[in-house]
Design a protein around this motif. Structure first.
Motif, PDB file in Angstrom:
ATOM      1  N   ILE A   1       0.824  -1.224   0.000  1.00  0.00           N
ATOM      2  CA  ILE A   1       0.000   0.000   0.000  1.00  0.00           C
ATOM      3  C   ILE A   1       0.855   1.271   0.000  1.00  0.00           C
ATOM      4  O   ILE A   1       0.582   2.184  -0.789  1.00  0.00           O
ATOM      5  N   PRO A   2       1.884   1.396   0.825  1.00  0.00           N
ATOM      6  CA  PRO A   2       2.676   2.632   0.771  1.00  0.00           C
ATOM      7  C   PRO A   2       3.301   2.881  -0.603  1.00  0.00           C
ATOM      8  O   PRO A   2       3.328   4.021  -1.070  1.00  0.00           O
ATOM      9  N   GLU A   3       3.765   1.825  -1.255  1.00  0.00           N
ATOM     10  CA  GLU A   3       4.341   2.000  -2.590  1.00  0.00           C
ATOM     11  C   GLU A   3       3.257   2.384  -3.593  1.00  0.00           C
ATOM     12  O   GLU A   3       3.473   3.247  -4.454  1.00  0.00           O
ATOM     13  N   GLU A   4       2.088   1.775  -3.492  1.00  0.00           N
ATOM     14  CA  GLU A   4       0.982   2.129  -4.385  1.00  0.00           C
ATOM     15  C   GLU A   4       0.564   3.582  -4.166  1.00  0.00           C
ATOM     16  O   GLU A   4       0.264   4.300  -5.119  1.00  0.00           O
ATOM     17  N   MET A   5       0.555   4.008  -2.917  1.00  0.00           N
ATOM     18  CA  MET A   5       0.209   5.405  -2.625  1.00  0.00           C
ATOM     19  C   MET A   5       1.256   6.350  -3.211  1.00  0.00           C
ATOM     20  O   MET A   5       0.923   7.419  -3.719  1.00  0.00           O
ATOM     21  N   TYR A   6       2.516   5.946  -3.158  1.00  0.00           N
ATOM     22  CA  TYR A   6       3.553   6.792  -3.766  1.00  0.00           C
ATOM     23  C   TYR A   6       3.340   6.855  -5.287  1.00  0.00           C
ATOM     24  O   TYR A   6       3.508   7.914  -5.891  1.00  0.00           O
ATOM     25  N   LYS A   7       2.966   5.743  -5.897  1.00  0.00           N
ATOM     26  CA  LYS A   7       2.682   5.756  -7.338  1.00  0.00           C
ATOM     27  C   LYS A   7       1.516   6.697  -7.636  1.00  0.00           C
ATOM     28  O   LYS A   7       1.527   7.416  -8.653  1.00  0.00           O
ATOM     29  N   TYR A   8       0.509   6.684  -6.767  1.00  0.00           N
ATOM     30  CA  TYR A   8      -0.597   7.648  -6.925  1.00  0.00           C
ATOM     31  C   TYR A   8      -0.067   9.078  -6.849  1.00  0.00           C
ATOM     32  O   TYR A   8      -0.417   9.937  -7.659  1.00  0.00           O
TER      33      TYR A   8
ATOM     34  N   MET B   1       6.075   7.342   6.985  1.00  0.00           N
ATOM     35  CA  MET B   1       6.715   8.485   6.336  1.00  0.00           C
ATOM     36  C   MET B   1       6.236   8.625   4.899  1.00  0.00           C
ATOM     37  O   MET B   1       5.978   9.735   4.420  1.00  0.00           O
ATOM     38  N   LEU B   2       6.099   7.507   4.209  1.00  0.00           N
ATOM     39  CA  LEU B   2       5.609   7.544   2.828  1.00  0.00           C
ATOM     40  C   LEU B   2       4.181   8.056   2.754  1.00  0.00           C
ATOM     41  O   LEU B   2       3.838   8.863   1.878  1.00  0.00           O
ATOM     42  N   LEU B   3       3.342   7.595   3.668  1.00  0.00           N
ATOM     43  CA  LEU B   3       1.949   8.068   3.668  1.00  0.00           C
ATOM     44  C   LEU B   3       1.880   9.554   3.995  1.00  0.00           C
ATOM     45  O   LEU B   3       1.054  10.283   3.441  1.00  0.00           O
ATOM     46  N   HIS B   4       2.776  10.013   4.866  1.00  0.00           N
ATOM     47  CA  HIS B   4       2.825  11.453   5.147  1.00  0.00           C
ATOM     48  C   HIS B   4       3.235  12.225   3.890  1.00  0.00           C
ATOM     49  O   HIS B   4       2.625  13.250   3.566  1.00  0.00           O
ATOM     50  N   LEU B   5       4.234  11.740   3.182  1.00  0.00           N
ATOM     51  CA  LEU B   5       4.690  12.398   1.960  1.00  0.00           C
ATOM     52  C   LEU B   5       3.528  12.536   0.969  1.00  0.00           C
ATOM     53  O   LEU B   5       3.317  13.606   0.394  1.00  0.00           O
ATOM     54  N   VAL B   6       2.765  11.460   0.795  1.00  0.00           N
ATOM     55  CA  VAL B   6       1.626  11.481  -0.131  1.00  0.00           C
ATOM     56  C   VAL B   6       0.562  12.460   0.359  1.00  0.00           C
ATOM     57  O   VAL B   6       0.024  13.252  -0.425  1.00  0.00           O
ATOM     58  N   ASN B   7       0.263  12.429   1.644  1.00  0.00           N
ATOM     59  CA  ASN B   7      -0.738  13.331   2.204  1.00  0.00           C
ATOM     60  C   ASN B   7      -0.308  14.788   2.039  1.00  0.00           C
ATOM     61  O   ASN B   7      -1.121  15.652   1.688  1.00  0.00           O
ATOM     62  N   HIS B   8       0.950  15.063   2.280  1.00  0.00           N
ATOM     63  CA  HIS B   8       1.478  16.418   2.113  1.00  0.00           C
ATOM     64  C   HIS B   8       1.299  16.883   0.662  1.00  0.00           C
ATOM     65  O   HIS B   8       0.855  18.003   0.406  1.00  0.00           O
ATOM     66  N   GLY B   9       1.629  16.014  -0.285  1.00  0.00           N
ATOM     67  CA  GLY B   9       1.459  16.369  -1.690  1.00  0.00           C
ATOM     68  C   GLY B   9       0.010  16.625  -2.048  1.00  0.00           C
ATOM     69  O   GLY B   9      -0.300  17.570  -2.779  1.00  0.00           O
ATOM     70  N   SER B  10      -0.894  15.795  -1.521  1.00  0.00           N
ATOM     71  CA  SER B  10      -2.332  15.996  -1.791  1.00  0.00           C
ATOM     72  C   SER B  10      -2.801  17.346  -1.268  1.00  0.00           C
ATOM     73  O   SER B  10      -3.544  18.061  -1.951  1.00  0.00           O
ATOM     74  N   TYR B  11      -2.358  17.674  -0.078  1.00  0.00           N
ATOM     75  CA  TYR B  11      -2.734  18.961   0.530  1.00  0.00           C
ATOM     76  C   TYR B  11      -2.312  20.119  -0.377  1.00  0.00           C
ATOM     77  O   TYR B  11      -3.101  21.022  -0.675  1.00  0.00           O
ATOM     78  N   HIS B  12      -1.067  20.076  -0.837  1.00  0.00           N
ATOM     79  CA  HIS B  12      -0.572  21.196  -1.628  1.00  0.00           C
ATOM     80  C   HIS B  12      -1.037  21.161  -3.084  1.00  0.00           C
ATOM     81  O   HIS B  12      -1.143  22.220  -3.713  1.00  0.00           O
ATOM     82  N   ARG B  13      -1.363  19.993  -3.613  1.00  0.00           N
ATOM     83  CA  ARG B  13      -2.023  19.987  -4.930  1.00  0.00           C
ATOM     84  C   ARG B  13      -3.392  20.648  -4.816  1.00  0.00           C
ATOM     85  O   ARG B  13      -3.864  21.282  -5.763  1.00  0.00           O
TER      86      ARG B  13
END
Length: 172
Positions: free
Chosen positions: A4-11, A128-140
């Motif tokens: 899941i973390p890798e799939e979320m990073y791909k998203y 950490m990966l899920l945080h990175l994805v969440n951070h990107g979603s917030y700023h997108r």
């Protein structure tokens, strides 16, 4: 099966490419057009997303967070000249992450994260990966709002849409 973390990073990568693709459809000047919001321009927002992604990459690959933060601080303030430059930087970092994922046998392993803003904490790589994805979603989301304030429509880049899309073509 992809974790899941890798799939979320791909998203996350797909969503970044999707928003860059939308900006690419607009006049080049939109990148530096000033907006009265959380970032002064779209370029500033894109630089911030990239800098934070790079910081987390450094942490995930073994650098202490305070040093990673200092190393990437200039990236947060560096404005690239064109959307192609942003697309290239984002794609290059995504390739580095892809290589990193290939060498990770256990994304649930824990490490001590010495966060200079919040203190030390045992944290899993997956968190950490899920945080990175969440951070990107917030700023997108910020970027979408900025586009609307500049008189342009944004584009959907939700995770649920990602499920039904082929990954966006690599920009750059």
């Amino acid at each position: 099966m992809t974790a899941i973390p890798e799939e979320m990073y791909k998203y996350h990568t797909w969503a970044n490419q999707t928003i860059l693709g939308r900006i690419r459809e607009l006049p080049a000047s939109v990148l530096s057009q000033e907006v009265n919001t959380s970032f002064p321009t779209l370029a500033h927002a894109l630089s911030h997303i990239y800098a934070v992604d790079q910081m987390w990459y450094l942490v995930l690959t073994g650098m202490e967070m305070p040093e990673a933060f200092q190393a990437t601080r200039p990236l947060n303030e560096r404005i690239l000249e064109s959307l192609d430059d942003y697309a290239h930087a984002y794609n290059e970092l995504a390739e580095q992450f892809s290589t990193w994922f290939q060498g990770q046998p256990d994304l649930e392993q824990s490490m001590l994260l010495n966060n200079p803003f919040a203190g030390p904490r045992q944290t899993r790589l997956s968190e950490m990966l899920l945080h990175l994805v969440n951070h990107g979603s917030y700023h997108r989301g910020n970027v979408s709002t900025m586009l609307r304030q500049l008189g342009h429509a944004s584009t959907m880049n939700d995770y649920a849409l990602y499920w039904y899309q082929e990954p966006a073509a690599t920009l750059g």
